[in-house]
Design a protein around this motif. Structure first.
Motif, PDB file in Angstrom:
ATOM      1  N   LEU A  28      48.261  27.495  57.342  1.00  0.00           N
ATOM      2  CA  LEU A  28      46.896  27.620  56.821  1.00  0.00           C
ATOM      3  C   LEU A  28      45.977  28.355  57.811  1.00  0.00           C
ATOM      4  CD1 LEU A  28      45.680  26.653  54.157  1.00  0.00           C
ATOM      5  CD2 LEU A  28      44.976  24.560  55.293  1.00  0.00           C
ATOM      6  N   TYR A  83      47.106  32.094  57.830  1.00  0.00           N
ATOM      7  CA  TYR A  83      46.684  32.840  56.631  1.00  0.00           C
ATOM      8  C   TYR A  83      45.182  33.103  56.701  1.00  0.00           C
ATOM      9  CZ  TYR A  83      51.166  32.211  54.157  1.00  0.00           C
ATOM     10  OH  TYR A  83      52.487  32.251  53.783  1.00  0.00           O
ATOM     11  N   ARG A 102      45.570  35.404  50.788  1.00  0.00           N
ATOM     12  CA  ARG A 102      46.769  34.581  50.948  1.00  0.00           C
ATOM     13  C   ARG A 102      47.726  34.804  49.763  1.00  0.00           C
ATOM     14  NH1 ARG A 102      46.905  28.185  50.517  1.00  0.00           N
ATOM     15  NH2 ARG A 102      44.792  28.292  51.345  1.00  0.00           N
ATOM     16  N   ALA A 107      58.720  27.100  43.869  1.00  0.00           N
ATOM     17  CA  ALA A 107      57.481  26.343  44.134  1.00  0.00           C
ATOM     18  C   ALA A 107      56.275  27.133  43.612  1.00  0.00           C
ATOM     19  CB  ALA A 107      57.332  26.067  45.624  1.00  0.00           C
ATOM     20  N   GLY A 138      54.456  26.054  40.172  1.00  0.00           N
ATOM     21  CA  GLY A 138      53.122  25.555  40.494  1.00  0.00           C
ATOM     22  C   GLY A 138      52.010  26.352  39.836  1.00  0.00           C
ATOM     23  N   TRP A 164      51.012  26.626  36.748  1.00  0.00           N
ATOM     24  CA  TRP A 164      50.171  25.883  35.794  1.00  0.00           C
ATOM     25  C   TRP A 164      49.198  24.959  36.518  1.00  0.00           C
ATOM     26  CZ3 TRP A 164      49.895  20.556  35.275  1.00  0.00           C
ATOM     27  CH2 TRP A 164      50.904  19.803  35.871  1.00  0.00           C
ATOM     28  N   VAL A 165      49.604  24.470  37.697  1.00  0.00           N
ATOM     29  CA  VAL A 165      48.722  23.589  38.475  1.00  0.00           C
ATOM     30  C   VAL A 165      47.545  24.402  39.018  1.00  0.00           C
ATOM     31  CG1 VAL A 165      48.548  22.095  40.498  1.00  0.00           C
ATOM     32  CG2 VAL A 165      50.643  22.076  39.114  1.00  0.00           C
ATOM     33  N   ARG A 166      47.862  25.543  39.609  1.00  0.00           N
ATOM     34  CA  ARG A 166      46.782  26.379  40.174  1.00  0.00           C
ATOM     35  C   ARG A 166      45.833  26.833  39.068  1.00  0.00           C
ATOM     36  NH1 ARG A 166      51.402  28.373  42.655  1.00  0.00           N
ATOM     37  NH2 ARG A 166      51.340  30.312  41.476  1.00  0.00           N
ATOM     38  N   GLU A 167      46.409  27.226  37.944  1.00  0.00           N
ATOM     39  CA  GLU A 167      45.564  27.688  36.826  1.00  0.00           C
ATOM     40  C   GLU A 167      44.734  26.535  36.256  1.00  0.00           C
ATOM     41  OE1 GLU A 167      48.460  31.391  35.393  1.00  0.00           O
ATOM     42  OE2 GLU A 167      48.325  29.587  34.147  1.00  0.00           O
ATOM     43  N   GLY A 168      45.348  25.365  36.149  1.00  0.00           N
ATOM     44  CA  GLY A 168      44.649  24.203  35.610  1.00  0.00           C
ATOM     45  C   GLY A 168      43.465  23.813  36.482  1.00  0.00           C
ATOM     46  N   LEU A 169      43.696  23.747  37.801  1.00  0.00           N
ATOM     47  CA  LEU A 169      42.622  23.345  38.713  1.00  0.00           C
ATOM     48  C   LEU A 169      41.502  24.390  38.737  1.00  0.00           C
ATOM     49  CD1 LEU A 169      44.732  21.806  41.634  1.00  0.00           C
ATOM     50  CD2 LEU A 169      43.442  20.572  39.894  1.00  0.00           C
ATOM     51  N   ALA A 177      40.740  26.417  36.221  1.00  0.00           N
ATOM     52  CA  ALA A 177      40.031  26.322  34.941  1.00  0.00           C
ATOM     53  C   ALA A 177      39.021  25.167  34.985  1.00  0.00           C
ATOM     54  CB  ALA A 177      41.014  26.121  33.791  1.00  0.00           C
ATOM     55  N   HIS A 178      39.455  24.050  35.570  1.00  0.00           N
ATOM     56  CA  HIS A 178      38.559  22.898  35.671  1.00  0.00           C
ATOM     57  C   HIS A 178      37.360  23.217  36.559  1.00  0.00           C
ATOM     58  CE1 HIS A 178      37.139  18.805  35.870  1.00  0.00           C
ATOM     59  NE2 HIS A 178      37.142  18.881  37.187  1.00  0.00           N
ATOM     60  N   LYS A 204      34.963  25.247  34.591  1.00  0.00           N
ATOM     61  CA  LYS A 204      34.259  24.434  33.589  1.00  0.00           C
ATOM     62  C   LYS A 204      33.144  23.635  34.257  1.00  0.00           C
ATOM     63  CE  LYS A 204      38.209  23.423  30.600  1.00  0.00           C
ATOM     64  NZ  LYS A 204      38.999  22.346  29.995  1.00  0.00           N
ATOM     65  N   ARG A 208      29.177  23.761  33.603  1.00  0.00           N
ATOM     66  CA  ARG A 208      28.407  22.576  33.183  1.00  0.00           C
ATOM     67  C   ARG A 208      27.199  22.361  34.095  1.00  0.00           C
ATOM     68  NH1 ARG A 208      33.434  20.006  31.438  1.00  0.00           N
ATOM     69  NH2 ARG A 208      33.805  19.093  33.474  1.00  0.00           N
TER      70      ARG A 208
END
Lengths: 256, 329
Positions: free
Chosen positions: B96, B99, B109, B304, B308, B310-315, B317-318, B321, B325
């Motif tokens: 970390l 990078y 990164r 990995a 992963g 879908w996890v990166r995209e999901g977080l 997207a949240h 949002k 808001r």
């Protein structure tokens, strides 16, 4: 600690606490180097490290109470499936990252309430362990809750995966709140609360997080049980122990 | 050394007369040991060489989690499991910092990760060797981290500020890593006949790959000459390799283990050990992707990254949002 306490019951209680953290810590450590993003690799290793550290404290005490000359390592590495007292939830496989974090949250939420109560234990040692573990757990539950919310309320795919994880894991949650004679003895001695009494706070916390995560809690989920009483485990535990205990079993009596 | 064979300009070091005014001022700062910071002017080739070097170093930390992660679930005691977890966590942390240091040079990164997975960027050859027994956890700490420290200590003085500061933090943790490795070797070397055998076997397998970590002789390399002029490389590969051998031989003797080199001997005239060079053909084979574990290591990292997504995209997207808001409130 009162001298009159049922030492077998106390030892069983300590095994339940220590086996939960041992088996969950092991599962989380299986992720090493394979997380979706570097920060998660660090967080998973950190969580596993905390849980194994807590295991050391619980099992050290369990071994002392047992008084049979065994060490925490003996308990971790030389017992077979039927002697483990963890809830079934923690031995379930990691699945995808979402399932791992959902399992973590369902456990962390319980631990945050349990450890809070144990900080008022009549047993000084239990109190001390709970104080240390509660500090670590505060970070764990914050992170696992945030991740469950982030992924539940993320993309359509992440939402679907998190709902599937919750549906799969929820039937294993009920066991955390089962009470038996061991628990009655712990309540009697003022060592630990009645597990059933934690349910209300748990449901409130989990309900809040799942609502934020836009996830639906399964209604009237069946309860899989047997782990904490030792009458039943999943087939997964044996394979986990095969890996975890291999060196100690293959080369007995060595110092490492 | 976690960066090997890093290319620079390939043209040799310019004389002062050949340098532009900017280049001369830049070289003067370096010669005066003034740190170069991200917003300072720098030659494009200096920037590119640093990205290659720091990126390779970062990738090595990340891929380097895998051979040790291979034993976390089989660590023989709770304490060993905790130590190994802490160590691997440190390595991810080093990745970390590095990078982040490379990002100050204008590369993300994610871009570097894609370059690692496509094979465009490399990681240290050492992590393409398998960890077969518990003694390998000792050998990795003792030899691999030992060799890495040999290189990283001088790099604390490297000319690029963010890289130098990352190295200072990393070096503090690396010395703990090496000590824990040596401690495992000590227990094994003093243990049962099987444990001793594991210890000797680990040394046999890791000795030459550790010597390769410094890279082939670069005494005549134009890349190294340029990197040394820019102080992003402080010593030659041969100097560091010799230092490593001189330090490690007495440690092996203390453990009662034999270095797998029949020609290893003290040379009183030189004041150094003479030793056999590693098989450089093997090194080039490993670099080209034909080491024992190249396919597994890159396969693990690719899986990995892809699993992963879908996890990166999901977080992400949240996060968007939530930001929307908050903005609407």
């Amino acid at each position: 600690m009162a001298d009159t306490i049922d030492r077998t019951a106390l030892q069983q209680f300590l095994l339940r606490m220590g086996d939960n953290t041992l088996i969950l810590g092991h599962r989380v450590s299986e992720w090493c180097g394979h997380a979706p993003v570097l920060e998660e690799d660090i967080a998973l290793a950190n969580t596993a490290l905390d849980l194994i550290g807590q295991t050391q404290l619980w099992l050290d005490y369990a071994a002392e109470v047992e008084g049979a000359g065994r060490s925490a390592d003996d308990l971790a590495f030389l017992r077979d499936v039927w002697d483990f007292r963890n809830v079934l939830l923690v031995e379930l496989p990691n699945g995808d990252f979402g399932q791992t974090l959902m399992r973590q949250f369902l456990y962390d939420a319980w631990a945050s309430i349990m450890l809070g109560r144990l900080q008022k234990s009549a047993d000084e040692r239990v109190r001390e362990i709970a104080e240390k573990a509660a500090k670590e757990n505060a970070y764990h539950v914050e992170r696992s809750a945030d991740t469950v919310v982030g992924l539940g309320d993320g993309t359509e795919e992440s939402h679907t995966r998190m709902q599937a994880a919750l549906d799969y894991l929820y039937p294993y949650v009920g066991e955390l709140f089962e009470s038996d004679a061991t628990d009655a003895a712990m309540v009697e001695a003022g060592v630990a609360p009645d597990p059933a009494g934690l349910r209300e706070d748990y449901d409130a916390l989990v309900g809040r997080v799942m609502a934020d995560a836009t996830l639906r809690l399964p209604e009237k989920a069946y309860v899989h049980r047997g782990g904490r009483s030792g009458t039943m485990h999943t087939e997964h535990l044996g394979h986990l122990l095969c890996t975890m205990q291999w060196l100690q079993r293959a080369y007995p009596g060595c110092r490492w | 050394m976690y960066a090997q064979m890093v290319k620079s300009t390939g043209k040799g070091v310019k004389t002062r007369e050949e340098m532009s005014e900017d280049e001369r001022a830049f070289q003067d700062k370096i010669d005066a040991d003034t740190k170069i910071e991200p917003r300072d002017w720098m030659p494009e080739e200096y920037r590119k060489t640093l990205v290659r070097q720091i990126g390779q170093h970062a990738h090595s930390e990340i891929v380097g989690q895998l051979p040790e992660g291979n034993w976390i679930t089989r660590a023989p005691t709770l304490e060993r499991k905790m130590i190994l977890l802490a160590k691997v966590q440190d390595e991810a942390g080093h990745g970390l910092y590095l990078y982040a240091a490379a990002e100050t040079l204008g590369v993300s990164r994610d871009e570097m990760t894609e370059d690692l997975l496509s094979g465009k960027m490399k990681y240290s050859s050492i992590f393409n060797y398998p960890t077969l027994t518990w003694a390998d956890m000792g050998a990795v700490g003792w030899l691999v981290d030992g060799a890495a420290i040999m290189n990283q200590v001088p790099l604390q003085r490297t000319s690029y500020g963010p890289y130098s500061r990352a190295m200072i933090r990393i070096c503090k943790e690396e010395s703990f890593h090496q000590r824990q490795g040596y401690d495992i070797m000590m227990k094994m070397a003093q243990g049962s006949p099987e444990q001793k055998r594991m210890a000797q076997d680990a040394l046999n397998r890791f000795w030459y790959p550790s010597l390769m970590m410094f890279g082939p002789s670069d005494a005549d390399s134009v890349h190294s000459a340029q990197s040394m002029a820019w102080k992003i490389k402080i010593n030659t590969n041969d100097e560091l390799r010799q230092k490593f051998v001189d330090q490690t031989v007495p440690q092996a003797e203390y453990l009662g283990l034999s270095i797998p080199d029949p020609d290893l001997k003290w040379n009183a005239e030189r004041g150094h050990y003479d030793f056999t060079e590693p098989d450089w053909q093997e090194f080039f084979d490993v670099i080209k992707g034909n080491g024992p574990c190249n396919t597994e290591r890159l396969g693990d990292r690719t899986r990995a990254w892809e699993e992963g997504r879908w996890v990166r995209e999901g977080l992400m997207a949240h996060a968007n949002k939530r930001a929307a808001r908050i903005a609407a409130e």
